[in-house]
Structure formats: structure tokens, C-alpha cells
Design an enzyme around this catalytic site. Structure first.
Site, short mmCIF file in Angstrom:
data_model
loop_
_atom_site.label_atom_id
_atom_site.label_comp_id
_atom_site.label_asym_id
_atom_site.label_seq_id
_atom_site.Cartn_x
_atom_site.Cartn_y
_atom_site.Cartn_z
N GLY A 152 8.70 -5.67 -8.73
CA GLY A 152 9.58 -4.59 -9.17
C GLY A 152 11.06 -4.91 -9.01
O GLY A 152 11.47 -5.54 -8.03
N GLY A 162 0.80 -1.22 0.00
CA GLY A 162 0.00 0.00 0.00
C GLY A 162 0.83 1.27 0.00
O GLY A 162 2.03 1.24 -0.24
N GLY A 195 5.53 3.80 -8.98
CA GLY A 195 6.19 2.50 -9.14
C GLY A 195 5.18 1.37 -9.13
O GLY A 195 5.16 0.50 -10.02
N HIS A 196 4.29 1.39 -8.12
CA HIS A 196 3.24 0.37 -8.06
C HIS A 196 2.33 0.45 -9.29
O HIS A 196 1.95 -0.57 -9.87
CB HIS A 196 2.36 0.58 -6.82
CG HIS A 196 3.09 0.47 -5.51
ND1 HIS A 196 3.30 1.55 -4.69
CD2 HIS A 196 3.64 -0.59 -4.88
CE1 HIS A 196 3.95 1.17 -3.60
NE2 HIS A 196 4.19 -0.13 -3.69
N LYS A 216 13.10 -2.73 -8.30
CA LYS A 216 13.53 -1.86 -7.20
C LYS A 216 14.02 -2.71 -6.02
O LYS A 216 14.99 -2.38 -5.36
CB LYS A 216 12.35 -0.97 -6.80
CG LYS A 216 12.38 -0.38 -5.42
CD LYS A 216 13.39 0.73 -5.31
CE LYS A 216 13.28 1.54 -4.04
NZ LYS A 216 13.03 0.81 -2.83
N ASP A 217 13.31 -3.81 -5.74
CA ASP A 217 13.70 -4.72 -4.67
C ASP A 217 14.32 -5.95 -5.35
O ASP A 217 13.68 -7.00 -5.47
CB ASP A 217 12.48 -5.10 -3.84
CG ASP A 217 11.82 -3.87 -3.24
OD1 ASP A 217 12.26 -3.43 -2.18
OD2 ASP A 217 10.88 -3.33 -3.87
N SER A 257 7.54 3.94 -0.90
CA SER A 257 6.55 4.42 0.09
C SER A 257 7.28 5.05 1.26
O SER A 257 6.78 5.98 1.89
CB SER A 257 5.70 3.25 0.58
OG SER A 257 5.15 2.56 -0.52
N HIS A 260 2.42 4.42 -5.12
CA HIS A 260 3.07 5.48 -5.91
C HIS A 260 3.19 5.00 -7.35
O HIS A 260 2.75 3.89 -7.69
CB HIS A 260 4.44 5.84 -5.31
CG HIS A 260 5.33 4.66 -5.06
ND1 HIS A 260 5.82 3.88 -6.07
CD2 HIS A 260 5.78 4.11 -3.90
CE1 HIS A 260 6.56 2.92 -5.57
NE2 HIS A 260 6.55 3.03 -4.25
N GLN A 312 7.72 -9.58 7.95
CA GLN A 312 8.92 -9.22 7.19
C GLN A 312 9.60 -7.97 7.72
O GLN A 312 10.59 -7.51 7.17
CB GLN A 312 8.61 -9.08 5.70
CG GLN A 312 7.79 -7.86 5.33
CD GLN A 312 7.38 -7.88 3.87
OE1 GLN A 312 6.59 -8.73 3.44
NE2 GLN A 312 7.93 -6.98 3.07
P1 AMP Z 1 5.95 -2.61 -1.63
O1 AMP Z 1 4.59 -1.99 -1.56
O2 AMP Z 1 7.06 -1.66 -1.30
O3 AMP Z 1 6.04 -3.94 -0.95
O4 AMP Z 1 6.20 -2.93 -3.18
C1 AMP Z 1 5.29 -3.67 -3.93
C2 AMP Z 1 5.89 -3.94 -5.29
O5 AMP Z 1 6.20 -2.70 -5.91
C3 AMP Z 1 7.21 -4.72 -5.20
O6 AMP Z 1 7.24 -5.67 -6.26
C4 AMP Z 1 8.25 -3.65 -5.38
O7 AMP Z 1 9.46 -4.12 -5.93
C5 AMP Z 1 7.54 -2.72 -6.35
N1 AMP Z 1 8.11 -1.37 -6.31
C6 AMP Z 1 8.38 -0.60 -5.23
N2 AMP Z 1 8.96 0.56 -5.60
C7 AMP Z 1 9.06 0.52 -6.95
C8 AMP Z 1 9.57 1.43 -7.94
N3 AMP Z 1 10.09 2.60 -7.61
N4 AMP Z 1 9.52 1.05 -9.24
C9 AMP Z 1 8.99 -0.16 -9.60
N5 AMP Z 1 8.48 -1.04 -8.72
C10 AMP Z 1 8.52 -0.70 -7.41
#
Ligand code: AMP
Length: 279
Positions: free
Chosen positions: A147, A31, A36-37, A149-150, A186, A34, A61
């Protein structure tokens, strides 16, 4: 957009869609969405006929209660963004819904998790792979988007799917950045305006090394030096690790003789940030 909180309701909806021959794509998130999501959602939508997203801030985690509690949340805003992105169903289970029957059973992430993030965040990847497995079982997607990113997480999820024979495809989504280079996260919301400027040295350092590699430099030590120079010039940026690794097995490299990633983790204003670039 359907909003589902219970596992049994999730299973029921997925069964209806699968019987109708729909192709399900899935984007798991924590959640506070942004761009990226949203880019992952767009990619997922291209690949499937029904788009499922999940929002679950997974307690197992996180390495500290404080980090878990401070994780930014805004469901009303997220719903709005998901709806606009054309999401068909958002799954938002409670902690209890996911873990009530778990009895501590979890996924052992294996060798790929021992270094880098795994080294500094013990248990993190077991938490990630366990919740990802649970979410895959409940949503039964044909494909899921993660992503870059991770990057270590992405590699581990690819290994999970292969090792546990999940019948789905993992699609990689490129890292989305602000125009100045800062990777969207986030956690950026927890930075002050000054902290955000400080954090910029992370991506700037990675790009400096990337330019070095493009200019023909092959020594990992010298490329790391280029990145380190940029990062250490910035007060308030505490680098936890900065490494050049093999893209496939994440082992550190001395010489760039295969596809590689420069990966970094650092603290700015007590917020832990990670980033990486392809070398
Ligand atoms: P999170 O909500 O941070 O657990 O991320 C959910 C998904 O969004 C994961 O697969 C992350 O790798 C991806 N993600 C987070 N930040 C970015 C970004 N800046 N660009 C692309 N994917 C992202």
C-alpha cells in the site's frame, strides 16, 4: 481457503502450484484487516491465479514491546474477510517459525531508510525488509502488492526487490480512506471517538497542502505551512514530522519541481499514525 502455519508446508504448497503453472500473487499483512487490505487483495487477485495472504505481527519491526503487544488482533474476523476476498491460502507463522534459525541475520535497508520513519523508529525498516525477504522466499510470488499508505516502506520494498534480485514484481495499491478522509489503519481501532476526530486533522492538513499545490503553489515551505495550520489547530495532535519529499529518493524538497509526496507522522492518544499524499 488453506491455512498454513509451518514454513515447510508453505514451501510444499507453493511447489505444487508453481509446477501447475499458477501465477502467484501475495499480500503480506499484520492482520486486523480493513478495507485498505481488502483493496490490495482485490488488486492482487486481478494479477494472479492463486492469491496468498499472510498475517504476521512482526516483532522485529516494533520499537517497543508495549506497541507490539497493543497491536490489535482478531484472527476469526480476519479469516472471514480473507475467505470472502477469495484468498486461496493464508500463511500465519508463529514468531518461532519465522525466526528460530535466524541467528540475528538481517537485511540492511540502506540510505532510503535513514530519514523520516527510519529516523524516529530505529531498526524498524531492517525488521520490515528482513521479514518481507523471508516471506518472499517462503511464498515465492510472481507479484506482491504493497500500500501507498506506508509510502517509505513501499519505496524500500521496491529497492529491496531490485537490490536483492527477487524475481517478482511490486504493485502499488492506493491509500483507502474513510469518507471523511482519515486513512484506514489497524491502529485507528485504538482511538476513542474523540481521538478519531482529532486524527482527522492529519488528512485534512495533507489535503489543504495538496489543494495549494493544485492551485499552483510551488514553495515547499508555504505548502507545509498550509498543512501545519490545519494540524496545529487541533489539540491532542502531536506532529512528529511533516515533510515534502521527492517521490523517488525521499529527499526533502524546497521547490516542487518533480513528483513529490507530503508525508506525516503524528501521535493521537499515544497512537502513532502516518499518512501521505501525492503532490
Ligand atoms: P499492515 O497490516 O498495516 O502491515 O499493512 C499491510 C499492507 O496494507 C501494507 O502494504 C500497507 O501499506 C497496506 N495498507 C495499510 N493501510 C492501508 C490503506 N488505508 N490503504 C491501502 N493500503 C493500506
Amino acid at each position: 481457503m488453506l491455512k498454513i502455519e509451518l514454513c515447510q508446508d508453505m514451501r510444499r504448497q507453493v511447489a505444487i502450484w508453481r509446477r501447475a503453472g499458477e501465477r502467484l500473487s501475495f499480500v503480506p499483512t499484520m492482520g486486523y484487516l480493513h478495507e485498505g487490505h481488502l483493496s490490495l487483495l482485490r488488486l492482487a487477485k486481478e494479477h494472479g491465479s492463486k492469491l496468498i495472504a499472510s498475517i504476521f505481527v512482526n516483532p522485529t519491526q516494533f520499537n517497543s514491546r508495549d506497541d507490539f503487544e497493543k497491536y490489535p488482533r482478531n484472527l476469526a474476523r480476519d479469516f472471514d474477510l480473507l475467505e470472502k476476498a477469495g484468498v486461496d491460502l493464508v500463511f500465519l507463522p508463529s514468531d518461532n517459525e519465522i525466526y528460530a534459525g535466524s541467528a540475528g541475520v538481517c537485511v540492511e535497508p540502506g540510505a532510503l531508510a535513514s530519514q523520516h520513519e527510519g529516523e524516529f523508529r530505529p531498526g524498524h525498516f531492517s525488521g520490515v525488509l528482513t521479514v518481507v525477504s523471508i516471506l518472499f522466499n517462503l511464498t515465492q510470488p510472481d507479484l506482491a502488492v504493497f500500500g501507498e499508505k506506508d509510502f517509505q516502506q513501499l519505496r524500500l520494498v521496491e529497492e529491496l526487490v531490485s537490490a536483492l534480485h527477487f524475481p517478482l514484481k511490486i504493485v502499488r495499491g492506493p491509500t483507502m480512506r474513510e469518507t471523511d478522509g482519515l486513512a484506514l489503519s489497524s491502529r485507528n481501532a485504538r482511538l476513542t471517538a474523540q481521538g478519531r476526530k482529532t486524527a482527522l486533522a492529519l488528512s485534512a492538513g495533507l489535503f489543504a497542502a495538496q489543494r495549494g499545490a493544485q492551485a499552483g503553489e510551488r514553495s515547499a515551505e508555504r505548502l507545509l505551512g498550509l498543512a501545519r495550520q490545519v494540524c496545529s489547530a487541533q489539540n491532542g495532535l502531536e506532529v512528529e514530522y511533516l515533510r515534502l519529499v521527492d517521490e523517488a529518493n525521499l529527499q526533502t524538497l524546497q521547490i516542487i519541481d518533480r513528483p513529490a509526496r507530503l508525508i506525516v507522522a503524528a501521535y493521537v492518544e499515544k497512537v502513532r499514525l502516518i499518512d501521505n499524499v501525492k503532490i
